[in-house]
Motif scaffolding. Structure first.
Motif, PDB file in Angstrom:
ATOM      1  N   MET A  96      31.661 -53.166   4.924  1.00  0.00           N
ATOM      2  CA  MET A  96      32.446 -52.422   3.944  1.00  0.00           C
ATOM      3  C   MET A  96      31.623 -51.329   3.259  1.00  0.00           C
ATOM      4  SD  MET A  96      34.832 -53.726   0.770  1.00  0.00           S
ATOM      5  CE  MET A  96      36.229 -54.179   1.795  1.00  0.00           C
ATOM      6  N   PHE A  97      30.341 -51.607   3.060  1.00  0.00           N
ATOM      7  CA  PHE A  97      29.465 -50.653   2.369  1.00  0.00           C
ATOM      8  C   PHE A  97      28.242 -50.366   3.248  1.00  0.00           C
ATOM      9  CE2 PHE A  97      31.425 -53.489  -0.878  1.00  0.00           C
ATOM     10  CZ  PHE A  97      32.284 -52.575  -1.449  1.00  0.00           C
ATOM     11  N   PRO A  98      28.425 -49.594   4.333  1.00  0.00           N
ATOM     12  CA  PRO A  98      27.330 -49.398   5.290  1.00  0.00           C
ATOM     13  C   PRO A  98      26.166 -48.551   4.770  1.00  0.00           C
ATOM     14  CG  PRO A  98      29.239 -48.065   5.898  1.00  0.00           C
ATOM     15  CD  PRO A  98      29.659 -48.939   4.752  1.00  0.00           C
ATOM     16  N   ASN A  99      26.413 -47.702   3.792  1.00  0.00           N
ATOM     17  CA  ASN A  99      25.369 -46.814   3.286  1.00  0.00           C
ATOM     18  C   ASN A  99      24.576 -47.509   2.178  1.00  0.00           C
ATOM     19  OD1 ASN A  99      23.785 -44.820   2.172  1.00  0.00           O
ATOM     20  ND2 ASN A  99      25.441 -43.352   1.874  1.00  0.00           N
ATOM     21  N   PRO A 100      23.311 -47.846   2.429  1.00  0.00           N
ATOM     22  CA  PRO A 100      22.527 -48.523   1.393  1.00  0.00           C
ATOM     23  C   PRO A 100      22.295 -47.659   0.149  1.00  0.00           C
ATOM     24  CG  PRO A 100      21.134 -47.972   3.278  1.00  0.00           C
ATOM     25  CD  PRO A 100      22.551 -47.634   3.655  1.00  0.00           C
ATOM     26  N   GLU A 101      22.553 -46.377   0.253  1.00  0.00           N
ATOM     27  CA  GLU A 101      22.400 -45.474  -0.886  1.00  0.00           C
ATOM     28  C   GLU A 101      23.676 -45.389  -1.720  1.00  0.00           C
ATOM     29  OE1 GLU A 101      19.446 -44.032  -1.635  1.00  0.00           O
ATOM     30  OE2 GLU A 101      18.665 -45.179   0.070  1.00  0.00           O
ATOM     31  N   SER A 102      24.756 -46.067  -1.268  1.00  0.00           N
ATOM     32  CA  SER A 102      26.024 -46.000  -1.986  1.00  0.00           C
ATOM     33  C   SER A 102      26.745 -47.344  -1.891  1.00  0.00           C
ATOM     34  CB  SER A 102      26.907 -44.890  -1.403  1.00  0.00           C
ATOM     35  OG  SER A 102      28.154 -44.858  -2.062  1.00  0.00           O
ATOM     36  N   ARG A 103      26.187 -48.341  -2.560  1.00  0.00           N
ATOM     37  CA  ARG A 103      26.801 -49.665  -2.617  1.00  0.00           C
ATOM     38  C   ARG A 103      27.030 -50.039  -4.073  1.00  0.00           C
ATOM     39  NH1 ARG A 103      22.778 -52.146   1.889  1.00  0.00           N
ATOM     40  NH2 ARG A 103      24.026 -51.551   3.702  1.00  0.00           N
ATOM     41  N   PRO A 104      28.078 -50.846  -4.340  1.00  0.00           N
ATOM     42  CA  PRO A 104      28.287 -51.298  -5.711  1.00  0.00           C
ATOM     43  C   PRO A 104      27.208 -52.282  -6.144  1.00  0.00           C
ATOM     44  CG  PRO A 104      30.053 -52.098  -4.247  1.00  0.00           C
ATOM     45  CD  PRO A 104      29.095 -51.333  -3.411  1.00  0.00           C
ATOM     46  N   ALA A 105      27.054 -52.415  -7.436  1.00  0.00           N
ATOM     47  CA  ALA A 105      26.193 -53.475  -7.966  1.00  0.00           C
ATOM     48  C   ALA A 105      26.839 -54.798  -7.583  1.00  0.00           C
ATOM     49  CB  ALA A 105      26.078 -53.346  -9.485  1.00  0.00           C
ATOM     50  N   ARG A 106      26.000 -55.836  -7.451  1.00  0.00           N
ATOM     51  CA  ARG A 106      26.539 -57.137  -7.047  1.00  0.00           C
ATOM     52  C   ARG A 106      25.758 -58.253  -7.706  1.00  0.00           C
ATOM     53  NH1 ARG A 106      26.391 -59.116  -0.807  1.00  0.00           N
ATOM     54  NH2 ARG A 106      25.402 -61.110  -1.297  1.00  0.00           N
ATOM     55  N   HIS A 107      26.493 -59.245  -8.146  1.00  0.00           N
ATOM     56  CA  HIS A 107      25.892 -60.481  -8.647  1.00  0.00           C
ATOM     57  C   HIS A 107      26.541 -61.622  -7.884  1.00  0.00           C
ATOM     58  CE1 HIS A 107      24.166 -63.477 -11.242  1.00  0.00           C
ATOM     59  NE2 HIS A 107      25.374 -63.994 -11.422  1.00  0.00           N
ATOM     60  N   THR A 108      25.744 -62.610  -7.477  1.00  0.00           N
ATOM     61  CA  THR A 108      26.263 -63.756  -6.742  1.00  0.00           C
ATOM     62  C   THR A 108      25.918 -65.028  -7.492  1.00  0.00           C
ATOM     63  OG1 THR A 108      25.950 -62.562  -4.652  1.00  0.00           O
ATOM     64  CG2 THR A 108      26.222 -64.950  -4.513  1.00  0.00           C
ATOM     65  N   ALA A 109      26.896 -65.929  -7.583  1.00  0.00           N
ATOM     66  CA  ALA A 109      26.686 -67.206  -8.265  1.00  0.00           C
ATOM     67  C   ALA A 109      27.320 -68.318  -7.435  1.00  0.00           C
ATOM     68  CB  ALA A 109      27.320 -67.175  -9.653  1.00  0.00           C
ATOM     69  N   VAL A 110      26.709 -69.482  -7.507  1.00  0.00           N
ATOM     70  CA  VAL A 110      27.258 -70.665  -6.843  1.00  0.00           C
ATOM     71  C   VAL A 110      28.017 -71.468  -7.888  1.00  0.00           C
ATOM     72  CG1 VAL A 110      26.698 -72.799  -5.608  1.00  0.00           C
ATOM     73  CG2 VAL A 110      25.384 -70.706  -5.151  1.00  0.00           C
ATOM     74  N   LYS A 111      29.278 -71.811  -7.574  1.00  0.00           N
ATOM     75  CA  LYS A 111      30.101 -72.578  -8.505  1.00  0.00           C
ATOM     76  C   LYS A 111      31.216 -73.276  -7.751  1.00  0.00           C
ATOM     77  CE  LYS A 111      33.359 -70.707 -10.915  1.00  0.00           C
ATOM     78  NZ  LYS A 111      34.093 -70.171 -11.967  1.00  0.00           N
ATOM     79  N   ASP A 112      31.802 -74.278  -8.364  1.00  0.00           N
ATOM     80  CA  ASP A 112      32.949 -74.955  -7.762  1.00  0.00           C
ATOM     81  C   ASP A 112      34.154 -74.023  -7.793  1.00  0.00           C
ATOM     82  OD1 ASP A 112      31.791 -77.367  -7.079  1.00  0.00           O
ATOM     83  OD2 ASP A 112      32.172 -78.270  -9.029  1.00  0.00           O
ATOM     84  N   LEU A 113      34.782 -73.867  -6.632  1.00  0.00           N
ATOM     85  CA  LEU A 113      35.973 -73.039  -6.512  1.00  0.00           C
ATOM     86  C   LEU A 113      37.168 -73.924  -6.203  1.00  0.00           C
ATOM     87  CD1 LEU A 113      34.367 -70.177  -4.404  1.00  0.00           C
ATOM     88  CD2 LEU A 113      34.823 -70.172  -6.857  1.00  0.00           C
ATOM     89  N   ARG A 114      38.358 -73.424  -6.481  1.00  0.00           N
ATOM     90  CA  ARG A 114      39.588 -74.212  -6.324  1.00  0.00           C
ATOM     91  C   ARG A 114      40.324 -73.894  -5.027  1.00  0.00           C
ATOM     92  NH1 ARG A 114      42.124 -72.401 -11.753  1.00  0.00           N
ATOM     93  NH2 ARG A 114      40.135 -72.006 -12.674  1.00  0.00           N
ATOM     94  N   ARG A 115      41.267 -74.744  -4.711  1.00  0.00           N
ATOM     95  CA  ARG A 115      42.223 -74.549  -3.612  1.00  0.00           C
ATOM     96  C   ARG A 115      41.569 -74.409  -2.244  1.00  0.00           C
ATOM     97  NH1 ARG A 115      45.958 -69.725  -5.123  1.00  0.00           N
ATOM     98  NH2 ARG A 115      46.938 -70.323  -3.170  1.00  0.00           N
ATOM     99  N   GLY A 116      40.366 -74.946  -2.072  1.00  0.00           N
ATOM    100  CA  GLY A 116      39.692 -74.871  -0.781  1.00  0.00           C
ATOM    101  C   GLY A 116      38.934 -73.585  -0.552  1.00  0.00           C
ATOM    102  N   ALA A 117      38.838 -72.734  -1.583  1.00  0.00           N
ATOM    103  CA  ALA A 117      38.095 -71.486  -1.445  1.00  0.00           C
ATOM    104  C   ALA A 117      36.600 -71.773  -1.335  1.00  0.00           C
ATOM    105  CB  ALA A 117      38.362 -70.571  -2.635  1.00  0.00           C
ATOM    106  N   LEU A 118      35.959 -71.069  -0.431  1.00  0.00           N
ATOM    107  CA  LEU A 118      34.507 -71.157  -0.269  1.00  0.00           C
ATOM    108  C   LEU A 118      33.831 -69.923  -0.843  1.00  0.00           C
ATOM    109  CD1 LEU A 118      34.493 -72.487   3.397  1.00  0.00           C
ATOM    110  CD2 LEU A 118      34.341 -73.820   1.265  1.00  0.00           C
ATOM    111  N   VAL A 119      34.604 -68.833  -0.934  1.00  0.00           N
ATOM    112  CA  VAL A 119      34.109 -67.554  -1.451  1.00  0.00           C
ATOM    113  C   VAL A 119      35.225 -66.901  -2.252  1.00  0.00           C
ATOM    114  CG1 VAL A 119      33.232 -65.269  -0.832  1.00  0.00           C
ATOM    115  CG2 VAL A 119      32.594 -67.245   0.545  1.00  0.00           C
TER     116      VAL A 119
END
Length: 129
Positions: A96-119
């Motif tokens: 989705m964001f192939p250009n490393p010079e133009s990617r959104p900021a991103r934060h990733t966290a591990v947490k319990d998700l609902r309804r069978g969601a993994l992501v």
């Protein structure tokens, strides 16, 4: 006329919750949690790779409904049920964001998700005036 309007993705809902997929105020767009729900079935598939693909597909659809594209996204928060899904997210991220010079900021966290969601993701975007 209100400045705020709800943003919905056809076939992707929060069930019976009175919560939209997101909200747009002027040129600012904020999402609720966007999961890997298949818009054809309304279900989250068991396959982790497919879930991640659907998360990114739904994120793209969300931005189109809001009046923008993924290029307008400034920040994404990624929630993982388990750290093991990070590589799958990174694969779709680069697509989705192939250009490393133009990617959104991103934060990733591990947490319990609902309804069978993994992501799940949340995003903030700014549309052009």
């Amino acid at each position: 006329m209100t400045r705020r309007r709800s943003v919905e993705i056809d076939g992707v809902t929060h069930g019976n919750m009175p919560v939209p997929q997101g909200s747009r105020i002027d040129q600012f767009v904020f999402s609720s949690g966007i999961a890997g729900i298949d818009p054809e079935t309304g279900l989250i598939p068991d396959d982790p790779r497919r879930q991640v693909q659907l998360v990114f597909q739904n994120m793209r659809s969300f931005m189109e409904v809001a009046g923008g594209t993924p290029d307008d996204i400034g920040r994404i928060t990624v929630y993982l049920q388990d750290e093991e899904y990070r590589d799958l997210v990174n694969e779709e991220w680069i697509k989705m964001f192939p250009n490393p010079e133009s990617r959104p900021a991103r934060h990733t966290a591990v947490k319990d998700l609902r309804r069978g969601a993994l992501v799940q993701v949340e995003l903030i975007a700014v549309l052009p005036w």
